[in-house]
Design an enzyme around this catalytic site. Structure first.
Site, PDB file in Angstrom:
ATOM      1  N   SER A 296      62.958  86.333  85.141  1.00  0.00           N
ATOM      2  CA  SER A 296      62.955  86.406  86.812  1.00  0.00           C
ATOM      3  C   SER A 296      63.473  87.737  87.396  1.00  0.00           C
ATOM      4  CB  SER A 296      64.071  85.429  87.300  1.00  0.00           C
ATOM      5  OG  SER A 296      64.220  84.998  88.546  1.00  0.00           O
ATOM      6  N   LYS A 321      58.849  84.493  84.723  1.00  0.00           N
ATOM      7  CA  LYS A 321      59.084  83.680  85.639  1.00  0.00           C
ATOM      8  C   LYS A 321      58.700  84.494  87.195  1.00  0.00           C
ATOM      9  CE  LYS A 321      62.502  81.218  88.403  1.00  0.00           C
ATOM     10  NZ  LYS A 321      62.443  82.193  89.686  1.00  0.00           N
ATOM     11  N   GLN A 325      62.680  81.738  94.910  1.00  0.00           N
ATOM     12  CA  GLN A 325      63.317  80.395  95.393  1.00  0.00           C
ATOM     13  C   GLN A 325      64.249  80.698  96.406  1.00  0.00           C
ATOM     14  OE1 GLN A 325      63.152  80.699  91.860  1.00  0.00           O
ATOM     15  NE2 GLN A 325      61.097  79.567  92.382  1.00  0.00           N
TER      16      GLN A 325
END
Length: 467
Positions: A296, A321, A325
Site C-alpha cells: 500500500s 495493493k 480507501q
C-alpha cells in the site's frame, strides 16, 4: 544532506500533509441510508419491503438497528472488494485507533483474500512479529472459532483484546500447512520510525504510515544529518502501509520538485497527478529495501523514489495493493470504508496484485521462514509433527548439522537437544519446551539479524553508488 534544507524539513512534511488526501480518512458524516419516495421506480422498494415484512411478520421480535446494519454490511460485501466494509461502533473505534494511536492486540495488518483472512504484515516489535507470523499467512481459527466467511473487521475484533490476555491462532502457511500460534496480546506502540548508523551509513526503518510518521522521519533525517552520514538505507520491509498523505509527504523529501510521486485514477478514468512540491532535502545516495510484506502506502513511496528519484530497490517483490480507501462515519459512531480509486506509480503502472519488482533481488536465509514454536508445548522423543520438523531445522540452522529434519523426534534429535541445553546452561532434559524453546528462538533471531542478506545487499548497492 544539506543543513539548510533539513532545517526546514519538518515544515515541508507538514505542508505536504495538509495539502494531500489521505487513504483512511473519515471524510463525512451522515445518519444512515437516505430516504426516498416509495414509487414504483424506487430502486430501494425491495429493500423497504423486506424490512417491513421482517418487522411485521418474523416470528420473533426484530432489532431495527441490526436490520439496518445488516443491510449496509451486505451492500459492502456485494462489492467483492476486500478493502470495503461496514464497521459497527466498536470496530470503527478500533480502526481509528490503529491509525492514530497505540492499541492493544497482536499487531498484525490483515485483509480478506479469496474468502480468507490473510496476514499482510506483522508490526515491528509486536507479539505477531515475535511469534513468527508472516505475510500471506491465512488465519483459519481464533481461539477454536473458525473465521471462515467473516469480514476482516469481524476477525480483527476476535483477535484483539486487552494487554496480557492470550489468543490462539490456527494459520495456514503455503508450503508448510497448518500451524498453531499462542500469543499474548500487548500494547502496540506509536513509534513507527527507527534509526541506526553503521560505518557512516544511516539506516531508517519505517514500520507503517500513521499520523506521526512524517514527523518521525523528519526527526530521524535531522539526527542522521548531524552525524554526517554518507548514505541512507530506507527499510520498508514488513510495512503494511497506512495513510496516503504521509506517503506523499515523505516521498516529497526525496523526489525532486516537479517530479511525479504517484497518480490517482478515478472511477471515470480521469487521473490526478501528485507531484513533489519541494526541492529534495536529501543529497546523499539512498537505497530502498522491500519484501512481500511491503504494501500500500509503502509501495507508493518505494515506486516514487525509484521512478522519480532514481533510487534503487533491493529485496523481494512487494505485496501488491494498488487501491485507495476512504471512510464515512455515521452519527451513531459506526462507519463504512470503501475503495474510491486506483493509485498508479509515476510511470502509470498499476501494481495491484502484482507488486513492485526490485532491481536487485535478495532473499533472507531459509531459516527466516521457520514457524514459531509454542514454549508451552513439549516436543519429546517419539513425537512426529510439523513442529518437530521446525525444531530440527532450527537446531540445524544453529550449527547442529548432524540432526535429521524429517519431523520425527528420534535418538539423534534427543542427543542434539541435550547438547544444545548443555551448551546454553539449560536443564538437560532432552525435550524441547519452555526455556529451551525460548532460547532456540532467541538465538535464531540473533543469527538472522547478523545474517540479514537483504540489508547486506542494500549496503553493497549503496557503496557502489557512493564510489
Amino acid at each position: 544532506m544539506s543543513n539548510n534544507k533539513l532545517k526546514f524539513l519538518f515544515a515541508i512534511v507538514l505542508t505536504a500533509v495538509i495539502s494531500a488526501g489521505i487513504t483512511f480518512a473519515v471524510v463525512q458524516k451522515g445518519t444512515g441510508v437516505s430516504g426516498a419516495e416509495r414509487t414504483g421506480d424506487d430502486p430501494f422498494e425491495k429493500l423497504y419491503s423486506t424490512y417491513d415484512t421482517l418487522q411485521g411478520e418474523f416470528y420473533q421480535n426484530t432489532n431495527e438497528e441490526k436490520l439496518v446494519d445488516g443491510a449496509i454490511k451486505g451492500m459492502l460485501q456485494s462489492l467483492g472488494d476486500p478493502y470495503s466494509a461496514y464497521m459497527d461502533q466498536e470496530e470503527a473505534k478500533g480502526f481509528n485507533e490503529n491509525i492514530s494511536s497505540s492499541f492493544e492486540g497482536i499487531g498484525a495488518e490483515v485483509q480478506e483474500s479469496d474468502g480468507k483472512i490473510m496476514i499482510v504484515s506483522p508490526i515491528k516489535g509486536s507479539p505477531a512479529e515475535k511469534a513468527g507470523l508472516k505475510p500471506k499467512d491465512k488465519i483459519l481459527k481464533v481461539d477454536d472459532k473458525s473465521v471462515e466467511g467473516m469480514t476482516v473487521n469481524e476477525a480483527v475484533m476476535l483477535i484483539r483484546g486487552e494487554k496480557g490476555s492470550k489468543v490462539q491462532l490456527v494459520i495456514e502457511r503455503d508450503g508448510v500447512g497448518q500451524l498453531d500460534f499462542n500469543l499474548t496480546r500487548d500494547t502496540i506502540p506509536l513509534e513507527t520510525v527507527y534509526t541506526e548508523t553503521e560505518n557512516g551509513i544511516g539506516k531508517i526503518q519505517i514500520t507503517k504510515f500513521s499520523e506521526t510518521t512524517g514527523k518521525e522521519l523528519a526527526d530521524a533525517l535531522n539526527e542522521l544529518n548531524d552525524q554526517n552520514v554518507k548514505g541512507l538505507v530506507l527499510d520498508l520491509r514488513q510495512n503494511p502501509g497506512g495513510l496516503l498523505d504521509q506517503a506523499i509527504a515523505m516521498s516529497d523529501i526525496f523526489v525532486p520538485k516537479g517530479k511525479t510521486i504517484m497518480q490517482i485514477e478515478n472511477k471515470n478514468g480521469t487521473k490526478e497527478v501528485q507531484k513533489s512540491q519541494n526541492d529534495s532535502a536529501v543529497n546523499v545516495p539512498v537505497v530502498v529495501v522491500v519484501d512481500n510484506g511491503t504494501a500500500s502506502a509503502a509501495e507508493i513511496m518505494a515506486g516514487a523514489l525509484h521512478q522519480s528519484a532514481g533510487i534503487p530497490i533491493v529485496g523481494e517483490k512487494t505485496f501488491g495493493k494498488g487501491t485507495i480507501q476512504t471512510a464515512k462515519s455515521f452519527e451513531d459512531g459506526s462507519s463504512i470504508k470503501y475503495t474510491i480509486a486506483k493509485w498508479l506509480t509515476p510511470d502509470g503502472s498499476w501494481i495491484h496484485k502484482k507488486g513492485i519488482e526490485p532491481q536487485h533481488k535478495a532473499s533472507l536465509p531459509a531459516y527466516a521462514n521457520l514457524p514459531y514454536l509454542n514454549p508451552e508445548k513439549e516436543l519429546k522423543q517419539g513425537d512426529s509433527s510439523a513442529e518437530v520438523k521446525a525444531a530440527q531445522q532450527m537446531l540445524q540452522a544453529l550449527g547442529y548439522e548432524d540432526i535429521k529434519t524429517e519431523g520425527f523426534f528420534e535418538e539423534t534429535t534427543k542427543k542434539a537437544v541435550t547438547r544444545f541445553q548443555s551448551e546454553n546452561n539449560l536443564s538437560q532434559t532432552g525435550t524441547i519446551k519452555g526455556e529451551t524453546t525460548i532460547k532456540m528462538l532467541e538465538l535464531l533471531q540473533a543469527k538472522l539479524k547478523e545474517n540479514d542478506t537483504q540489508m547486506s545487499k542494500a549496503l553493497e548497492v549503496l557503496n557502489e553508488q557512493m564510489k
